[in-house]
Design a protein around this motif. Sequence first.
Motif, PDB file in Angstrom:
ATOM      1  N   LEU A 106     -11.772   0.579   6.064  1.00 42.92           N
ATOM      2  CA  LEU A 106     -12.680   0.647   4.869  1.00 42.92           C
ATOM      3  C   LEU A 106     -11.796   1.494   4.120  1.00 42.92           C
ATOM      4  N   TYR A 107     -12.215   1.329   2.571  1.00 40.95           N
ATOM      5  CA  TYR A 107     -11.743   2.070   1.756  1.00 40.95           C
ATOM      6  C   TYR A 107     -12.608   2.626   0.881  1.00 40.95           C
ATOM      7  N   ALA A 108     -12.498   4.168   0.447  1.00 39.75           N
ATOM      8  CA  ALA A 108     -13.310   4.955  -0.157  1.00 39.75           C
ATOM      9  C   ALA A 108     -12.552   5.875  -1.321  1.00 39.75           C
ATOM     10  N   ASN A 109     -13.200   6.399  -2.432  1.00 41.07           N
ATOM     11  CA  ASN A 109     -12.803   7.280  -3.069  1.00 41.07           C
ATOM     12  C   ASN A 109     -13.044   8.682  -2.584  1.00 41.07           C
ATOM     13  N   ALA A 110     -12.314   9.626  -3.222  1.00 39.24           N
ATOM     14  CA  ALA A 110     -12.755  11.002  -2.586  1.00 39.24           C
ATOM     15  C   ALA A 110     -14.095  11.698  -2.593  1.00 39.24           C
ATOM     16  N   ASP A 111     -14.769  10.748  -3.510  1.00 44.73           N
ATOM     17  CA  ASP A 111     -16.305  11.307  -3.690  1.00 44.73           C
ATOM     18  C   ASP A 111     -17.326  10.287  -2.793  1.00 44.73           C
ATOM     19  N   GLY A 112     -16.831   9.659  -1.922  1.00 48.22           N
ATOM     20  CA  GLY A 112     -17.470   8.932  -0.768  1.00 48.22           C
ATOM     21  C   GLY A 112     -18.036   7.446  -1.211  1.00 48.22           C
ATOM     22  N   THR A 113     -17.389   7.243  -2.569  1.00 54.70           N
ATOM     23  CA  THR A 113     -18.070   5.751  -2.786  1.00 54.70           C
ATOM     24  C   THR A 113     -16.989   4.603  -2.436  1.00 54.70           C
ATOM     25  N   ASP A 166       0.782  -1.235  -0.010  1.00 56.16           N
ATOM     26  CA  ASP A 166       0.091   0.001  -0.030  1.00 56.16           C
ATOM     27  C   ASP A 166       0.821   1.236  -0.025  1.00 56.16           C
ATOM     28  N   ASP A 167       0.583   2.155  -0.849  1.00 56.94           N
ATOM     29  CA  ASP A 167       1.365   3.447  -0.707  1.00 56.94           C
ATOM     30  C   ASP A 167       0.337   4.346  -0.141  1.00 56.94           C
ATOM     31  N   TYR A 168      -0.033   4.288   0.889  1.00 58.26           N
ATOM     32  CA  TYR A 168      -0.930   5.023   1.591  1.00 58.26           C
ATOM     33  C   TYR A 168      -0.120   5.854   2.458  1.00 58.26           C
ATOM     34  N   THR A 169      -0.440   7.180   2.551  1.00 57.37           N
ATOM     35  CA  THR A 169       0.155   8.040   3.691  1.00 57.37           C
ATOM     36  C   THR A 169      -0.850   8.405   4.541  1.00 57.37           C
ATOM     37  N   GLU A 170      -0.432   8.814   5.736  1.00 60.09           N
ATOM     38  CA  GLU A 170      -1.360   8.986   6.910  1.00 60.09           C
ATOM     39  C   GLU A 170      -1.747  10.585   6.670  1.00 60.09           C
ATOM     40  N   VAL A 171      -2.919  11.003   6.628  1.00 58.97           N
ATOM     41  CA  VAL A 171      -3.376  12.426   6.750  1.00 58.97           C
ATOM     42  C   VAL A 171      -4.068  12.534   7.911  1.00 58.97           C
ATOM     43  N   ALA A 172      -4.372  13.791   8.430  1.00 58.23           N
ATOM     44  CA  ALA A 172      -5.244  14.224   9.514  1.00 58.23           C
ATOM     45  C   ALA A 172      -6.734  14.100   9.399  1.00 58.23           C
ATOM     46  N   LEU A 173      -7.226  13.733  10.292  1.00 58.20           N
ATOM     47  CA  LEU A 173      -8.755  13.584  10.203  1.00 58.20           C
ATOM     48  C   LEU A 173      -9.485  14.631   9.521  1.00 58.20           C
ATOM     49  N   THR A 174      -9.059  15.852   9.701  1.00 54.00           N
ATOM     50  CA  THR A 174      -9.546  17.049   9.196  1.00 54.00           C
ATOM     51  C   THR A 174      -9.374  17.178   7.685  1.00 54.00           C
ATOM     52  N   GLU A 175      -8.606  16.347   7.111  1.00 56.58           N
ATOM     53  CA  GLU A 175      -8.164  16.498   5.846  1.00 56.58           C
ATOM     54  C   GLU A 175      -9.193  15.342   4.849  1.00 56.58           C
ATOM     55  N   VAL A 176      -9.768  14.869   5.721  1.00 53.71           N
ATOM     56  CA  VAL A 176     -10.804  13.750   5.143  1.00 53.71           C
ATOM     57  C   VAL A 176     -11.964  14.532   4.197  1.00 53.71           C
ATOM     58  N   PRO A 177     -12.084  14.327   3.035  1.00 55.13           N
ATOM     59  CA  PRO A 177     -13.358  15.020   2.226  1.00 55.13           C
ATOM     60  C   PRO A 177     -14.637  14.743   3.168  1.00 55.13           C
ATOM     61  N   ALA A 178     -15.604  15.706   3.169  1.00 56.81           N
ATOM     62  CA  ALA A 178     -16.854  15.531   3.631  1.00 56.81           C
ATOM     63  C   ALA A 178     -17.546  14.474   3.065  1.00 56.81           C
ATOM     64  N   ALA A 179     -17.451  14.212   1.766  1.00 55.25           N
ATOM     65  CA  ALA A 179     -18.257  13.169   1.040  1.00 55.25           C
ATOM     66  C   ALA A 179     -17.912  11.865   1.848  1.00 55.25           C
ATOM     67  N   VAL A 180     -16.478  11.581   2.147  1.00 52.44           N
ATOM     68  CA  VAL A 180     -16.183  10.435   2.766  1.00 52.44           C
ATOM     69  C   VAL A 180     -16.777  10.193   4.243  1.00 52.44           C
ATOM     70  N   THR A 181     -16.612  11.262   4.991  1.00 43.76           N
ATOM     71  CA  THR A 181     -17.205  11.326   6.374  1.00 43.76           C
ATOM     72  C   THR A 181     -18.710  11.089   6.510  1.00 43.76           C
ATOM     73  N   ASP A 182     -19.039  11.825   5.591  1.00 45.18           N
ATOM     74  CA  ASP A 182     -20.629  11.608   5.283  1.00 45.18           C
ATOM     75  C   ASP A 182     -21.330  10.178   5.172  1.00 45.18           C
ATOM     76  N   ALA A 183     -20.397   9.494   4.059  1.00 48.16           N
ATOM     77  CA  ALA A 183     -20.694   8.118   3.606  1.00 48.16           C
ATOM     78  C   ALA A 183     -20.475   7.469   4.809  1.00 48.16           C
ATOM     79  N   LEU A 184     -19.404   7.431   5.580  1.00 44.29           N
ATOM     80  CA  LEU A 184     -19.082   6.756   6.611  1.00 44.29           C
ATOM     81  C   LEU A 184     -20.355   6.746   7.659  1.00 44.29           C
ATOM     82  N   LYS A 185     -20.702   8.010   8.160  1.00 41.33           N
ATOM     83  CA  LYS A 185     -21.760   8.247   8.981  1.00 41.33           C
ATOM     84  C   LYS A 185     -23.296   7.436   8.565  1.00 41.33           C
ATOM     85  N   LYS A 186     -23.067   7.524   7.255  1.00 39.85           N
ATOM     86  CA  LYS A 186     -24.622   6.867   6.675  1.00 39.85           C
ATOM     87  C   LYS A 186     -24.463   5.393   6.744  1.00 39.85           C
ATOM     88  N   ALA A 187     -23.234   4.936   6.475  1.00 43.09           N
ATOM     89  CA  ALA A 187     -23.306   3.320   6.458  1.00 43.09           C
ATOM     90  C   ALA A 187     -22.808   2.757   7.825  1.00 43.09           C
TER      91      ALA A 187
END
Length: 98
Positions: free
Chosen positions: A87-94, A36-57
């Motif tokens: 969990l894995y998501a795209n920037a648009d929350g899918t 995985d070439d994932y780098t850690e980001v701050a929780l505030t940098e996660v797009p709203a679409a992703v956090t909304d999808a997480l809250k919904k699911a």
Amino acid sequence: MKNLFLSAAIVLGGLTSFASTSPISNTIVKEVSFQDDYTEVALTEVPAAVTDALKKAYPDAVLNKAYKNSASQYKLEVTVGDKVGSLYANADGTWVKK
């Protein structure tokens, strides 16, 4: 009598050569690792679409850490109750299956 001894010697000689051969076993171990070439980001940098999808699911999920790769996909480490998972998501929350 001579034939009897000769036959016995041939049979015993054949058995000893059979017993001395070791069985051939091929063991193939195939190891596949995904890097995985994932780098850690701050929780505030996660797009709203992703956090909304997480809250919904998963309404009871707690977002612990977030990671982002070069394709703008997010890996979210979440806790739901007493279970921890990713969990894995795209920037648009899918959601992305991995």
